[in-house]
Motif scaffolding. Structure first.
Motif, PDB file in Angstrom:
ATOM      1  N   ALA A   1       0.743  -1.435  -0.341  1.00 44.49           N
ATOM      2  CA  ALA A   1       0.429  -0.017   0.251  1.00 44.49           C
ATOM      3  C   ALA A   1       0.757   1.399  -0.028  1.00 44.49           C
ATOM      4  O   ALA A   1       2.126   1.424   0.361  1.00 44.49           O
ATOM      5  N   MET A   2       0.642   2.570  -0.782  1.00 42.76           N
ATOM      6  CA  MET A   2       1.402   3.333  -0.556  1.00 42.76           C
ATOM      7  C   MET A   2       1.712   4.374   0.447  1.00 42.76           C
ATOM      8  O   MET A   2       2.923   4.999   0.732  1.00 42.76           O
ATOM      9  N   HIS A   3       0.406   3.695   1.709  1.00 41.33           N
ATOM     10  CA  HIS A   3       1.013   4.554   2.777  1.00 41.33           C
ATOM     11  C   HIS A   3       2.238   3.999   3.856  1.00 41.33           C
ATOM     12  O   HIS A   3       2.534   4.411   4.662  1.00 41.33           O
TER      13      HIS A   3
ATOM     14  N   PRO B   1     -13.460  -5.854  -6.485  1.00 40.32           N
ATOM     15  CA  PRO B   1     -11.521  -5.861  -5.498  1.00 40.32           C
ATOM     16  C   PRO B   1     -10.999  -6.076  -7.511  1.00 40.32           C
ATOM     17  O   PRO B   1     -12.304  -6.666  -8.259  1.00 40.32           O
ATOM     18  N   GLY B   2      -9.380  -5.738  -7.258  1.00 40.81           N
ATOM     19  CA  GLY B   2      -8.625  -6.192  -8.597  1.00 40.81           C
ATOM     20  C   GLY B   2      -7.651  -5.461  -8.690  1.00 40.81           C
ATOM     21  O   GLY B   2      -7.832  -4.402  -8.205  1.00 40.81           O
ATOM     22  N   THR B   3      -7.000  -5.478  -9.903  1.00 43.17           N
ATOM     23  CA  THR B   3      -5.859  -4.486 -10.003  1.00 43.17           C
ATOM     24  C   THR B   3      -6.728  -3.814 -10.758  1.00 43.17           C
ATOM     25  O   THR B   3      -7.209  -3.741 -11.525  1.00 43.17           O
ATOM     26  N   ILE B   4      -6.295  -2.595 -10.695  1.00 39.21           N
ATOM     27  CA  ILE B   4      -6.280  -1.137 -11.338  1.00 39.21           C
ATOM     28  C   ILE B   4      -4.301  -1.599 -11.936  1.00 39.21           C
ATOM     29  O   ILE B   4      -4.053  -1.066 -12.149  1.00 39.21           O
ATOM     30  N   THR B   5      -5.334  -1.452 -13.319  1.00 38.67           N
ATOM     31  CA  THR B   5      -4.967  -1.323 -14.658  1.00 38.67           C
ATOM     32  C   THR B   5      -3.901   0.212 -15.406  1.00 38.67           C
ATOM     33  O   THR B   5      -3.282   0.179 -15.840  1.00 38.67           O
ATOM     34  N   HIS B   6      -5.066   0.999 -14.982  1.00 40.38           N
ATOM     35  CA  HIS B   6      -4.104   2.593 -15.460  1.00 40.38           C
ATOM     36  C   HIS B   6      -5.099   2.896 -14.489  1.00 40.38           C
ATOM     37  O   HIS B   6      -6.754   3.051 -13.510  1.00 40.38           O
ATOM     38  N   PHE B   7      -4.852   3.892 -13.651  1.00 41.55           N
ATOM     39  CA  PHE B   7      -5.586   5.335 -12.825  1.00 41.55           C
ATOM     40  C   PHE B   7      -4.932   6.803 -12.870  1.00 41.55           C
ATOM     41  O   PHE B   7      -3.473   7.292 -12.693  1.00 41.55           O
ATOM     42  N   HIS B   8      -5.637   7.311 -13.142  1.00 42.79           N
ATOM     43  CA  HIS B   8      -5.329   9.160 -13.321  1.00 42.79           C
ATOM     44  C   HIS B   8      -6.384   9.450 -12.716  1.00 42.79           C
ATOM     45  O   HIS B   8      -7.272   9.755 -12.839  1.00 42.79           O
TER      46      HIS B   8
ATOM     47  N   VAL C   1      -4.478   4.362  -3.269  1.00 39.77           N
ATOM     48  CA  VAL C   1      -3.941   3.695  -5.389  1.00 39.77           C
ATOM     49  C   VAL C   1      -3.109   4.087  -6.212  1.00 39.77           C
ATOM     50  O   VAL C   1      -2.994   5.525  -6.134  1.00 39.77           O
ATOM     51  N   TYR C   2      -2.787   3.402  -6.878  1.00 37.38           N
ATOM     52  CA  TYR C   2      -2.069   3.810  -8.241  1.00 37.38           C
ATOM     53  C   TYR C   2      -2.555   2.658  -9.560  1.00 37.38           C
ATOM     54  O   TYR C   2      -2.776   1.592  -8.980  1.00 37.38           O
ATOM     55  N   SER C   3      -1.740   3.201 -10.124  1.00 40.12           N
ATOM     56  CA  SER C   3      -1.595   1.867 -11.299  1.00 40.12           C
ATOM     57  C   SER C   3      -1.050   0.622 -10.702  1.00 40.12           C
ATOM     58  O   SER C   3      -0.304   0.809 -10.591  1.00 40.12           O
ATOM     59  N   GLY C   4      -1.114  -0.222 -11.115  1.00 38.98           N
ATOM     60  CA  GLY C   4      -0.918  -1.983 -10.987  1.00 38.98           C
ATOM     61  C   GLY C   4      -0.829  -1.965  -9.440  1.00 38.98           C
ATOM     62  O   GLY C   4      -1.095  -3.356  -9.213  1.00 38.98           O
ATOM     63  N   TYR C   5      -1.532  -1.109  -8.474  1.00 45.26           N
ATOM     64  CA  TYR C   5      -2.374  -1.800  -7.227  1.00 45.26           C
ATOM     65  C   TYR C   5      -3.046  -2.056  -7.283  1.00 45.26           C
ATOM     66  O   TYR C   5      -4.455  -2.683  -8.026  1.00 45.26           O
ATOM     67  N   ARG C   6      -3.405  -3.396  -6.638  1.00 42.88           N
ATOM     68  CA  ARG C   6      -4.903  -4.994  -6.410  1.00 42.88           C
ATOM     69  C   ARG C   6      -5.722  -4.161  -5.515  1.00 42.88           C
ATOM     70  O   ARG C   6      -4.878  -4.180  -4.217  1.00 42.88           O
ATOM     71  N   ILE C   7      -6.437  -3.842  -5.306  1.00 45.90           N
ATOM     72  CA  ILE C   7      -7.437  -3.946  -4.453  1.00 45.90           C
ATOM     73  C   ILE C   7      -8.078  -5.025  -3.303  1.00 45.90           C
ATOM     74  O   ILE C   7      -8.926  -6.444  -4.489  1.00 45.90           O
ATOM     75  N   PRO C   8      -7.987  -5.596  -2.557  1.00 48.30           N
ATOM     76  CA  PRO C   8      -7.440  -6.478  -1.532  1.00 48.30           C
ATOM     77  C   PRO C   8      -9.577  -6.325  -1.228  1.00 48.30           C
ATOM     78  O   PRO C   8     -10.430  -5.255  -1.212  1.00 48.30           O
TER      79      PRO C   8
ATOM     80  N   VAL D   1     -10.283   5.642 -13.928  1.00 47.00           N
ATOM     81  CA  VAL D   1     -10.054   4.172 -13.346  1.00 47.00           C
ATOM     82  C   VAL D   1     -10.153   2.770 -14.015  1.00 47.00           C
ATOM     83  O   VAL D   1     -10.980   2.369 -14.021  1.00 47.00           O
ATOM     84  N   ASP D   2      -9.309   2.465 -14.568  1.00 42.22           N
ATOM     85  CA  ASP D   2      -9.143   0.934 -15.885  1.00 42.22           C
ATOM     86  C   ASP D   2      -8.926  -0.087 -14.563  1.00 42.22           C
ATOM     87  O   ASP D   2      -8.330  -0.368 -13.923  1.00 42.22           O
ATOM     88  N   GLY D   3      -9.669  -1.253 -15.080  1.00 40.85           N
ATOM     89  CA  GLY D   3      -9.375  -2.567 -14.547  1.00 40.85           C
ATOM     90  C   GLY D   3     -10.308  -3.150 -13.879  1.00 40.85           C
ATOM     91  O   GLY D   3     -10.316  -4.338 -12.954  1.00 40.85           O
ATOM     92  N   ILE D   4     -11.623  -2.051 -12.877  1.00 41.65           N
ATOM     93  CA  ILE D   4     -12.517  -2.338 -12.075  1.00 41.65           C
ATOM     94  C   ILE D   4     -13.345  -1.683 -12.138  1.00 41.65           C
ATOM     95  O   ILE D   4     -13.390  -0.832 -12.944  1.00 41.65           O
ATOM     96  N   LYS D   5     -14.123  -2.003 -11.269  1.00 42.18           N
ATOM     97  CA  LYS D   5     -15.684  -1.166 -11.544  1.00 42.18           C
ATOM     98  C   LYS D   5     -15.674   0.100 -10.908  1.00 42.18           C
ATOM     99  O   LYS D   5     -15.322  -0.090  -9.946  1.00 42.18           O
ATOM    100  N   THR D   6     -16.258   0.933 -11.201  1.00 39.02           N
ATOM    101  CA  THR D   6     -16.347   2.472  -9.723  1.00 39.02           C
ATOM    102  C   THR D   6     -17.570   3.067  -9.469  1.00 39.02           C
ATOM    103  O   THR D   6     -18.046   2.420 -10.814  1.00 39.02           O
ATOM    104  N   THR D   7     -17.902   3.576  -8.775  1.00 35.11           N
ATOM    105  CA  THR D   7     -18.581   4.991  -9.123  1.00 35.11           C
ATOM    106  C   THR D   7     -18.567   5.775  -9.735  1.00 35.11           C
ATOM    107  O   THR D   7     -19.893   7.049  -9.704  1.00 35.11           O
ATOM    108  N   LEU D   8     -18.118   5.828 -10.173  1.00 34.37           N
ATOM    109  CA  LEU D   8     -17.672   7.167 -10.826  1.00 34.37           C
ATOM    110  C   LEU D   8     -18.351   7.172 -11.885  1.00 34.37           C
ATOM    111  O   LEU D   8     -18.946   8.244 -12.221  1.00 34.37           O
ATOM    112  N   PRO D   9     -19.243   6.600 -12.660  1.00 41.64           N
ATOM    113  CA  PRO D   9     -20.868   6.548 -13.927  1.00 41.64           C
ATOM    114  C   PRO D   9     -21.662   7.531 -12.949  1.00 41.64           C
ATOM    115  O   PRO D   9     -21.959   7.951 -13.875  1.00 41.64           O
TER     116      PRO D   9
END
Length: 447
Positions: free
Chosen positions: A39-41, A350-357, A370-377, A410-418
């Motif tokens: 994790a980033m922290h 959950p899953g791996t974030i393939t792209h995060f901008h 989180v960051y690109s390549g981070y896996r959300i447990p 945020v790619d690779g997982i579903k999010t509430t952004l839409p």
């Protein structure tokens, strides 16, 4: 001031606290489960200690391991963030017994406000307006019917030790009351190990308004204005604003003054949030959270005051850095909670974030760990980040939010952004015309 603070949390709030510590020149220690080793922290802290396997009860809720981590690293204070042990009176007491400062209120104040019935009694004693209802736990159905008849239907049954919408049932008629009472007690017992429930008047179209307060523990209290948290799903906040589009300056000053005085009279220390239902110009106390809130950044945006700095200052004995007259409100801010969930079904993703901008520009803040390549447990809360937007007024803020949401990737997982992209274009949201039931009705229409 503290020499070293241990951060007993994870995700974006752990990183948020870590940044505040670094700005104050304080050494940091983070604890983490084996699932959060990347994790980033954990990467950014001065020291890190693994305290157990992924399940929270074996790591982030393991008081023994956290205290041991403090002793091993020499941490002289603990910041609990929110969730986990942030409102655990036993944890605060144990830290005190080990001469470690809990960055939060006393164990006694946590206990008072953690019991919904005692919290309501205390609020009433302090002059805070409360929802009409029972003075304590309901003993039986006969008493429930008597109280409901006196305050008028509909009524709501709530768990005394509850939270997150569990142990809450609405009865619109006397015929509904028996089932609502039995169901609420059963849910409360299963969820909290305590089946005590109480009864209140059910408000049909209220808004959820909360006041950010601070006390120095020595009889001084201030408020940092209100937040509107009415956009909710299953009693979980989704979108928060400061200030509320529903209040005028007179109402804002009135309820702020009441809450600041109450905190001072209580002798409260640190950050707290007094939450209300608001309807037809009246405020009704529902609970007090004795910790930092997820949505605290919108308050920081309109006041320019770092609330985590303030927490650390108060806990170290430095007192409040501001007086009430020093706190000025500037513009409007909105926070969107970006969760790793399907935007329609809200199923965790959950899953791996393939792209995060993340978006940028004036008035844009993103709190995320989180960051690109981070896996959300899959073991923890689904919050992955918070988008906070500030503008000179609500119109500018909404326009800026629309633009920021378009930039957020945020790619690779579903999010509430839409979901937020839909909401920002809705006329009711644009006009600030919504209540605590609005979002669930909106989602039901979309199905």
């Amino acid at each position: 001031m503290f020499q070293k603070i241990l951060i007993a949390n994870r995700g974006e709030i752990a990183l948020r606290v870590l940044r505040a510590c670094k700005e104050l020149g304080i050494q940091t220690v983070v604890v983490h489960s084996t699932a959060d080793s990347d994790a980033m922290h954990v990467r950014l802290a001065d020291e890190s200690v693994c305290i157990g396997p992924p399940p929270s009860r074996e790591s982030y809720l393991n008081i023994h391991q956290i205290v041991a981590a403090c002793e091993i690293t020499g941490a002289d204070a603990v910041h609990p963030g929110y969730g986990f042990l942030s409102e655990n009176a036993k944890f605060a007491d144990i830290l005190a017994a080990h001469n470690i400062t809990f960055i939060g209120p006393s164990g006694d104040h946590i206990r008072i406000m953690g019991d919904k019935i005692e919290a309501k009694r205390t609020a009433k004693r302090l002059g805070i307006p409360v929802v009409p209802g029972s003075d304590g736990a309901i003993s039986d159905e006969k008493e429930a019917k008597r109280i409901a008849a006196a305050i008028g239907y509909p009524v709501i049954i709530k768990a005394s030790a509850g939270g997150g919408g569990r142990g809450m049932k609405v009865a619109r008629t006397e015929a509904d009351l028996e089932v609502a009472l039995q169901t609420a007690k059963s849910e409360a017992g299963a969820a909290f190990g305590d089946d005590a429930v109480y009864i209140e008047k059910y408000l049909e179209k209220p808004r959820h308004i909360e006041l950010q307060v601070f006390g120095d523990g020595a009889g001084r209290g201030v408020h940092f204005g209100e937040r509107d948290c009415s956009l909710q799903r299953r009693h979980q906040k989704v979108w928060e604003e400061a200030n509320s589009p529903a209040l005028n300056a007179e109402e804002r000053a009135r309820i702020g003054g009441i809450c600041a005085k109450a905190i001072a009279d209580l002798g409260y220390s640190g950050a707290g949030t007094i939450e209300f239902l608001y309807e037809n110009g009246e405020f009704y106390f529902i609970e007090m959270n004795t910790r930092l809130q997820v949505e605290h950044p919108v308050t920081e945006a309109i006041t320019g005051i770092d609330l985590v700095h303030e927490q650390i200052r108060v806990a170290s004995g430095g007192g409040l850095s501001v007086k009430q007259e020093d706190i000025k409100f500037n513009g409007h801010a909105i926070e969107c909670r970006v969760n790793a969930e399907d935007p329609r079904t809200f199923t965790p993703s959950p899953g791996t974030i393939t792209h995060f901008h993340t978006p940028g520009g004036l008035g844009i803040r993103v709190d995320s760990g989180v960051y690109s390549g981070y896996r959300i447990p899959p073991y923890y809360d689904s919050l992955i980040g918070k988008l906070i937007v500030h503008g000179r007024n609500r119109v500018e803020c909404m326009m800026r939010l629309r633009r920021a949401l378009d930039e957020f990737v945020v790619d690779g997982i579903k999010t509430t952004l839409p979901l937020f992209r839909d909401l920002v274009g809705n006329p009711d949201i644009a006009n600030g015309d919504y209540d605590i039931h609005w979002l669930e009705k909106y989602l039901a229409k979309e199905e």
